[in-house]
Design an enzyme around this catalytic site. Structure first.
Site, PDB file in Angstrom:
ATOM      1  N   ASP A  34      68.156  55.140  18.379  1.00 22.21           N
ATOM      2  CA  ASP A  34      68.127  56.593  19.561  1.00 22.21           C
ATOM      3  C   ASP A  34      67.492  57.858  18.780  1.00 22.21           C
ATOM      4  OD1 ASP A  34      67.873  57.155  22.036  1.00 22.21           O
ATOM      5  OD2 ASP A  34      70.399  57.417  21.896  1.00 22.21           O
ATOM      6  N   HIS A  50      58.994  60.269  18.034  1.00 19.87           N
ATOM      7  CA  HIS A  50      58.756  59.041  17.916  1.00 19.87           C
ATOM      8  C   HIS A  50      57.322  58.168  16.312  1.00 19.87           C
ATOM      9  CE1 HIS A  50      59.960  58.116  21.538  1.00 19.87           C
ATOM     10  NE2 HIS A  50      59.574  59.139  22.432  1.00 19.87           N
ATOM     11  N   LEU A  81      64.193  36.363   6.563  1.00 20.89           N
ATOM     12  CA  LEU A  81      64.414  38.288   7.584  1.00 20.89           C
ATOM     13  C   LEU A  81      63.768  37.194   8.988  1.00 20.89           C
ATOM     14  CD1 LEU A  81      66.928  39.945   7.882  1.00 20.89           C
ATOM     15  CD2 LEU A  81      64.323  40.894   7.524  1.00 20.89           C
TER      16      LEU A  81
HETATM   17  C1  IPE Z   1      67.537  52.346  24.421  1.00 15.87           C
HETATM   18  O1  IPE Z   1      67.509  54.122  23.965  1.00 15.87           O
HETATM   19  C2  IPE Z   1      66.743  52.433  24.212  1.00 15.87           C
HETATM   20  C3  IPE Z   1      65.950  52.535  22.908  1.00 15.87           C
HETATM   21  C4  IPE Z   1      66.490  52.737  21.765  1.00 15.87           C
HETATM   22  C5  IPE Z   1      64.696  52.080  22.653  1.00 15.87           C
HETATM   23  P1  IPE Z   1      67.705  55.712  24.866  1.00 15.87           P
HETATM   24  O2  IPE Z   1      67.045  56.787  25.277  1.00 15.87           O
HETATM   25  O3  IPE Z   1      66.361  54.357  26.094  1.00 15.87           O
HETATM   26  O4  IPE Z   1      69.030  54.889  25.845  1.00 15.87           O
HETATM   27  P2  IPE Z   1      69.818  56.886  27.692  1.00 15.87           P
HETATM   28  O5  IPE Z   1      68.992  56.681  28.578  1.00 15.87           O
HETATM   29  O6  IPE Z   1      69.746  57.288  26.188  1.00 15.87           O
HETATM   30  O7  IPE Z   1      70.778  54.926  27.368  1.00 15.87           O
HETATM   31  C1  IPE Z   2      64.358  56.312  21.349  1.00 14.99           C
HETATM   32  O1  IPE Z   2      64.470  57.783  21.215  1.00 14.99           O
HETATM   33  C2  IPE Z   2      63.281  56.241  21.151  1.00 14.99           C
HETATM   34  C3  IPE Z   2      63.012  55.022  22.693  1.00 14.99           C
HETATM   35  C4  IPE Z   2      64.244  55.026  23.289  1.00 14.99           C
HETATM   36  C5  IPE Z   2      62.234  54.396  22.952  1.00 14.99           C
HETATM   37  P1  IPE Z   2      64.667  58.755  22.008  1.00 14.99           P
HETATM   38  O2  IPE Z   2      63.042  58.730  22.828  1.00 14.99           O
HETATM   39  O3  IPE Z   2      65.627  58.085  23.008  1.00 14.99           O
HETATM   40  O4  IPE Z   2      65.393  59.788  22.200  1.00 14.99           O
HETATM   41  P2  IPE Z   2      66.285  61.055  22.095  1.00 14.99           P
HETATM   42  O5  IPE Z   2      67.715  60.229  22.781  1.00 14.99           O
HETATM   43  O6  IPE Z   2      66.213  61.846  23.815  1.00 14.99           O
HETATM   44  O7  IPE Z   2      66.869  61.718  21.844  1.00 14.99           O
HETATM   45 MG    MG Z   3      67.684  58.384  24.156  1.00 12.03          MG
END
Ligand code: IPE
Ligand code: IPE
Ligand code: MG
Length: 260
Positions: free
Chosen positions: A17, A34, A128
């Site tokens: 995240d 991303h 793995l």
């Molecule tokens: C969790 O991250 C999902 C992934 C990392 C794929 P999100 O950014 O979607 O989670 P919330 O919405 O902050 O809980």
């Molecule tokens: C995690 O990063 C990746 C996915 C959920 C696909 P985010 O896109 O949630 O990034 P933040 O949390 O908004 O910074």
């Molecule tokens: Mg996020």
């Protein structure tokens, strides 16, 4: 398995995240985060392999992430495709057993084929176990496991073992360590069943800045933790704790029958 002074670790799961915030802090669009984040994945897979972990599960796209703008969703799809094309040779060379859990139905046909082919080519590998959670939700997985069991065993009671056996990748087993990058301290519907007794580690580092050195440091830190699984002393695993519990309950029962 890797073993420390306290914990034993087989399976590490990571909520990757913080990509969007990482990009915004640099005055870039979220998708740039991303792109940068996806280049970190192979380093972490390599480190997991070097550390001798048995399983690494990475949260790449949740059932809830479908609510994001379509351009972002499409970028995530195309990054998955790029990853599969780029890493295929390395996955085969290192005998990594690759799998995707979740719902990949809405992915483009070409990407679905890349996934199915790689799963097939690596299914006998003993290295793995690398699992990508894509279109994945923990609640969805539990509901599907229960429905699958009921369909195959009508009228039979649902047990914990039956749920475990009907998960999307039963062989990865319980999560020993769950790491979340990006600073938030929540599970966000990831591996709910498998994380019942997981050690949790939340780092403020956003995913594009996460390095193999930090990953290793977290693993080493957690290896020193004492895991008790409900017991009062260090216990090897949840199943060991449960078998002690069963033994205790039987002894107690015998004592009670004798005293009557
Ligand atoms: C969790 O991250 C999902 C992934 C990392 C794929 P999100 O950014 O979607 O989670 P919330 O919405 O902050 O809980
Ligand atoms: C995690 O990063 C990746 C996915 C959920 C696909 P985010 O896109 O949630 O990034 P933040 O949390 O908004 O910074
Ligand atoms: Mg996020």
């Amino acid at each position: 398995m890797i073993e420390g002074t306290g914990a034993k670790l087989n399976h590490v799961a990571i909520i990757m995240d913080g990509n969007g915030r990482w990009a915004n802090e640099r005055a870039h669009r979220r998708v740039w985060g991303h792109v940068r984040g996806s280049s970190v994945v192979s380093n972490i897979v390599e480190e997991a392999d070097d550390l001798g972990l048995k399983a690494l599960t990475l949260y790449a796209f949740s059932t809830e992430n479908w609510s994001r703008p379509l351009t972002e969703v499409k970028t995530l799809f195309s990054l998955l495709k790029k990853f599969l094309k780029k890493e295929r040779a390395r996955i085969l060379k290192n005998k990594i057993r690759f799998k995707v859990i979740g719902d990949i139905d809405k992915l483009p046909e070409e990407t679905k084929k890349l996934i199915v082919d790689l799963e097939d080519e690596t299914k006998t590998f003993e290295g793995l176990k690398l699992t990508f959670a894509f279109g994945y939700g923990g609640r969805d997985e539990i509901a599907k496991a229960v429905n699958k069991f009921i369909a195959e065993n009508p009228g039979q009671p649902i047990t914990q073992d039956a749920i475990c056996a009907n998960m999307m990748a039963p062989e990865i087993g319980d999560v020993d360590l769950l790491i979340r990058t990006g600073g938030d301290q929540r599970i966000s519907n990831f591996l709910l069943w498998q994380s019942a007794y997981a050690e949790l580690f939340f780092t403020p580092t956003k995913w594009p800045d996460f390095t193999r050195e930090e990953f290793k440091k977290i693993v080493v830190d957690v290896l020193a933790r004492e895991r008790r699984f409900g017991n009062v002393a260090a216990t090897d695993s949840l199943s060991e704790s449960l078998s002690i519990a069963e033994k205790n309950k039987k002894e107690l029962e015998e004592l009670q029958t004798r005293s009557h």
